[in-house]
Design a protein around this motif. Structure first.
Motif, PDB file in Angstrom:
ATOM      1  N   UNK A 165       0.852  -1.185   0.000  1.00  0.00           N
ATOM      2  CA  UNK A 165       0.000   0.000   0.000  1.00  0.00           C
ATOM      3  C   UNK A 165       0.887   1.234   0.000  1.00  0.00           C
ATOM      4  N   UNK A 166       0.290   2.351  -0.390  1.00  0.00           N
ATOM      5  CA  UNK A 166       1.068   3.584  -0.553  1.00  0.00           C
ATOM      6  C   UNK A 166       0.225   4.774  -0.118  1.00  0.00           C
ATOM      7  N   UNK A 167       0.807   5.600   0.738  1.00  0.00           N
ATOM      8  CA  UNK A 167       0.142   6.858   1.125  1.00  0.00           C
ATOM      9  C   UNK A 167       0.882   8.014   0.466  1.00  0.00           C
ATOM     10  N   UNK A 168       0.130   8.870  -0.247  1.00  0.00           N
ATOM     11  CA  UNK A 168       0.720   9.997  -0.968  1.00  0.00           C
ATOM     12  C   UNK A 168       0.376  11.314  -0.284  1.00  0.00           C
ATOM     13  N   UNK A 169       1.127  12.368  -0.566  1.00  0.00           N
ATOM     14  CA  UNK A 169       0.725  13.700  -0.092  1.00  0.00           C
ATOM     15  C   UNK A 169      -0.690  14.022  -0.589  1.00  0.00           C
ATOM     16  N   UNK A 170      -1.431  14.767   0.185  1.00  0.00           N
ATOM     17  CA  UNK A 170      -2.824  15.076  -0.166  1.00  0.00           C
ATOM     18  C   UNK A 170      -2.918  15.712  -1.551  1.00  0.00           C
ATOM     19  N   UNK A 171      -3.841  15.205  -2.353  1.00  0.00           N
ATOM     20  CA  UNK A 171      -4.102  15.797  -3.664  1.00  0.00           C
ATOM     21  C   UNK A 171      -3.220  15.279  -4.788  1.00  0.00           C
ATOM     22  N   UNK A 172      -2.206  14.470  -4.466  1.00  0.00           N
ATOM     23  CA  UNK A 172      -1.334  13.955  -5.529  1.00  0.00           C
ATOM     24  C   UNK A 172      -2.036  12.833  -6.287  1.00  0.00           C
ATOM     25  N   UNK A 173      -1.739  12.766  -7.580  1.00  0.00           N
ATOM     26  CA  UNK A 173      -2.264  11.691  -8.431  1.00  0.00           C
ATOM     27  C   UNK A 173      -1.112  10.738  -8.778  1.00  0.00           C
ATOM     28  N   UNK A 174      -1.412   9.595  -9.381  1.00  0.00           N
ATOM     29  CA  UNK A 174      -0.342   8.624  -9.622  1.00  0.00           C
ATOM     30  C   UNK A 174      -0.594   7.801 -10.891  1.00  0.00           C
ATOM     31  N   UNK A 175       0.472   7.169 -11.375  1.00  0.00           N
ATOM     32  CA  UNK A 175       0.387   6.248 -12.496  1.00  0.00           C
ATOM     33  C   UNK A 175       1.293   5.056 -12.241  1.00  0.00           C
ATOM     34  N   UNK A 176       0.866   3.861 -12.623  1.00  0.00           N
ATOM     35  CA  UNK A 176       1.648   2.644 -12.417  1.00  0.00           C
ATOM     36  C   UNK A 176       1.023   1.496 -13.199  1.00  0.00           C
ATOM     37  N   UNK A 177       1.822   0.466 -13.448  1.00  0.00           N
ATOM     38  CA  UNK A 177       1.283  -0.743 -14.079  1.00  0.00           C
ATOM     39  C   UNK A 177       0.656  -1.677 -13.050  1.00  0.00           C
ATOM     40  N   UNK A 178       0.884  -1.410 -11.766  1.00  0.00           N
ATOM     41  CA  UNK A 178       0.289  -2.261 -10.721  1.00  0.00           C
ATOM     42  C   UNK A 178      -1.229  -2.079 -10.700  1.00  0.00           C
ATOM     43  N   UNK A 179      -1.937  -3.127 -10.310  1.00  0.00           N
ATOM     44  CA  UNK A 179      -3.391  -3.046 -10.210  1.00  0.00           C
ATOM     45  C   UNK A 179      -3.791  -2.536  -8.831  1.00  0.00           C
ATOM     46  N   UNK A 180      -4.728  -1.605  -8.813  1.00  0.00           N
ATOM     47  CA  UNK A 180      -5.207  -1.042  -7.547  1.00  0.00           C
ATOM     48  C   UNK A 180      -6.382  -1.878  -7.064  1.00  0.00           C
ATOM     49  N   UNK A 181      -6.311  -2.326  -5.791  1.00  0.00           N
ATOM     50  CA  UNK A 181      -7.432  -3.118  -5.264  1.00  0.00           C
ATOM     51  C   UNK A 181      -8.458  -2.215  -4.595  1.00  0.00           C
ATOM     52  N   UNK A 182      -7.986  -1.185  -3.932  1.00  0.00           N
ATOM     53  CA  UNK A 182      -8.926  -0.179  -3.440  1.00  0.00           C
ATOM     54  C   UNK A 182      -8.180   1.092  -3.080  1.00  0.00           C
ATOM     55  N   UNK A 183      -8.950   2.162  -2.972  1.00  0.00           N
ATOM     56  CA  UNK A 183      -8.339   3.449  -2.685  1.00  0.00           C
ATOM     57  C   UNK A 183      -9.232   4.222  -1.735  1.00  0.00           C
ATOM     58  N   UNK A 184      -8.608   4.771  -0.704  1.00  0.00           N
ATOM     59  CA  UNK A 184      -9.359   5.590   0.242  1.00  0.00           C
ATOM     60  C   UNK A 184      -8.564   6.856   0.488  1.00  0.00           C
TER      61      UNK A 184
END
Ligand SMILES: [Zn+2]
Length: 579
Positions: A165-184
């Motif tokens: 899992x990964x926590x980003x700074x507020x408001x940042x967007x992301x790109x990756x080849x990994x599949x996202x299972x859920x996002x909160x």
């Protein structure tokens, strides 16, 4: 790019967190890894791993041989804040006395899980390195998981499962080849994958992110970009069109794709390390902030994404059998052919005009034609020696002869293409080798290894010839001049004159460098400090060497402009090949 992936040493660190879970799967343990990148602008990243364990000594590795980097480049010096606990109790640990990337943790009786906390002190200055280099700014961060984890000894990287899992700074967007299972909110949870595929899936994240679909066919492809400014993403439409054509042309060349979806991950920043690093389903490529919005920047960076994309076939799907050992002797295929095909696709996709593509080839040929290190060192040794030599300084670079298995092999694979065309009277080309060696069937990422004999055998299937003799000669031969059989066999001729090429003019736009490799045999900064000289040429014969400083030319204080004017004037009155 290159570095071999050491399956032996490439275990990873299980990190921690949130709803992530650890446990034992069918093949091996599942490690829960939680990465907190909310302080990325400060360049410190926190990670926690939950690692299944048994009482006794738990041995953990920090990844050392990073796939694609061709050397032991894991940033062990930036692994900080290490702490191990079990059920809240702090555990004793000690680094191995023989291997600094190995840690031994004492697990008490009754415990079945170790929690590891670590901080990755992301670099704050330009230093040699690829994924271990500058990766975080105020506006973006490139997550390379291998920098953020440990892994337990006793398993191959395909046997270990990571639930990240990964926590980003507020408001940042992301790109990756990994599949996202859920996002909160700012927390992203990825579907569990093997350690191999986790490291294959870097994440780019930032305040400014643009997604450009490149192909909606199956498997799909897209370009994800992050930049330090919104303006840097505002490239002309033709840029995206060229990358759409690149995906199309690669499909035509290879006839198959070995990914379930492909993400070009492109970072535009003046404050990160600049390179490209290949993966099965993505590439982590980083160039200057304005590279896509300025014409010269586009000319200078063209070829990077085609090169890294080709690696999905050549380097990831097909891989030298001994790169897992790791040995680097077949990099003349892994990197050399990728360089040739990358340049070819840059032209076929329109990213480089035919004229610019010829300039690139001419520059490679001219560089090699003046490479003084060719006198003592053969091409094979440049591949064999890379794990220990890739961070060599610029001084004496020409005589040391560095990573020539990239550029010299562009000339050599062009030569192989000429031989195929000649032997088959134009019926076949290197394209046929690409389809045979890298082609059908399409499918998800897998590795199919090859040896020197396999390459020779495949070439013989395309066009019977003494390919063993050809490659043995090309790899072991060395001398004072470049191997130009392919260039001349294609009907071209390498010429020198007093006018800089389109590529040279783009490179000189900031006037910071003096490149006089082909005239007097030196390179220098605009301040006159000599970076390198070419053994046997005028500058070296005149007693000039790296580190010295040119103070003035013909009575005028040195600058790149003064130098160029002086050379131009001299050439005008002394017609000579060296101009
Ligand atoms: Zn490469």
């Amino acid at each position: 790019m290159g570095s071999s992936c050491g399956v032996r040493k490439f275990s990873c660190l299980a990190i921690f967190l949130l709803s992530a879970f650890s446990g034992w799967g069918a093949n091996g343990p599942t490690v829960a890894l939680s990465v907190d990148a909310s302080e990325a602008p400060r360049k410190i990243i926190h990670a926690q791993l939950r690692i299944p364990a048994k009482p006794g000594t738990l041995t953990l590795y920090y990844p050392k041989w990073i796939p694609g980097e061709h050397g032991p480049t894991g940033p062990i010096t930036d692994l900080t804040g290490l702490k191990f606990t079990a059920n809240g109790k702090t555990l004793k640990w000690r680094r191995d006395l023989q291997e600094g990337f190995e840690f031994h943790v004492e697990v008490p009786a009754g415990e079945n899980e170790v929690v590891a906390n670590l901080d990755y002190a992301s670099p704050a200055s330009f230093e040699p390195g690829y994924s271990s280099g500058l990766s975080a700014t105020e506006k973006l961060y490139i997550v390379n998981w291998n920098t953020l984890l440990l892994y337990p000894a006793g398993y191959g990287t395909d046997q270990l499962t990571y639930s990240a899992s990964l926590r980003l700074p507020a408001g940042w967007k992301f790109g990756t080849s990994l599949h996202v299972s859920n996002r909160a909110g700012s927390d992203i949870h990825f579907s569990p994958v093997s350690l191999t595929m986790l490291v294959d899936g870097p994440v780019i994240a930032g305040e400014y992110l643009k997604v450009v679909p490149l192909s909606t066919e199956n498997p799909p492809a897209e370009l994800d970009l992050v930049a330090d400014s919104a303006a840097a993403l505002d490239a002309p439409e033709e840029v995206w069109e060229h990358y759409r054509d690149l995906v199309k042309q690669a499909g035509i060349l290879f006839g198959a794709r070995h990914y379930t979806g492909y993400h070009f991950l492109l970072t535009l920043s003046d404050h990160v390390a600049h390179f490209g690093l290949e993966h099965h389903e993505s590439n982590d490529s980083r160039i200057e902030e304005r590279s896509l919005i300025e014409e010269d920047g586009r000319k200078l960076t063209a070829g990077l994404l085609p090169h890294e994309y080709v690696h999905s076939w050549n380097g990831k799907y097909r891989r030298p059998a001994d790169l897992a050992t790791p040995e680097t002797d077949l990099l003349w295929v892994y990197e050399g052919l990728t360089s040739y095909l990358g340049d070819m696709l840059a032209a076929r996709s329109g990213e480089r005009t035919p004229s610019l593509a010829r300039d690139v080839l001419a520059q490679i040929a001219a560089d090699l034609d003046h490479r003084s290190g060719r006198v003592w060192r053969n091409l094979q040794d440049t591949a064999d020696g890379v794990p220990d030599m890739q961070n060599a300084p610029h001084a004496w670079e020409d005589y040391r002869r560095g990573l020539d298995y990239y550029d010299e092999d562009v000339l050599t694979w062009l030569w192989a293409d000429v031989v195929i065309r000649q032997q088959t009277k134009g019926a076949k080309s290197l394209d046929d080798f690409c389809k045979l060696f890298y082609g059908a069937p399409s499918g998800p990422p897998m590795v199919k290894t090859y040896t020197f004999d396999d390459v020779v055998s495949a070439l013989n299937q395309v066009a019977p010839y003494d390919w063993r003799g050809f490659w043995t000669e090309r790899l072991s031969n060395h001398g004072p001049r470049a191997p130009l059989g392919g260039l001349e066999g294609s009907g071209w001729k390498l010429v020198y004159d007093e006018y800089p090429s389109e590529l040279d003019r783009a490179g000189d736009r900031d006037g910071k460098n003096i490149n006089a490799h082909y005239s007097v045999g030196l390179s220098a900064g605009s301040d006159g400090v000599i970076r390198d000289t070419v053994e046997g040429m005028l500058a070296a014969k005149a007693g000039i060497g790296p580190g010295m400083k040119i103070v003035a030319v013909n009575g005028r204080r040195i600058s790149a402009e003064v130098w160029r004017e002086s050379i131009h004037t001299w050439c005008g009155t002394n017609r000579s090949r060296i101009c």
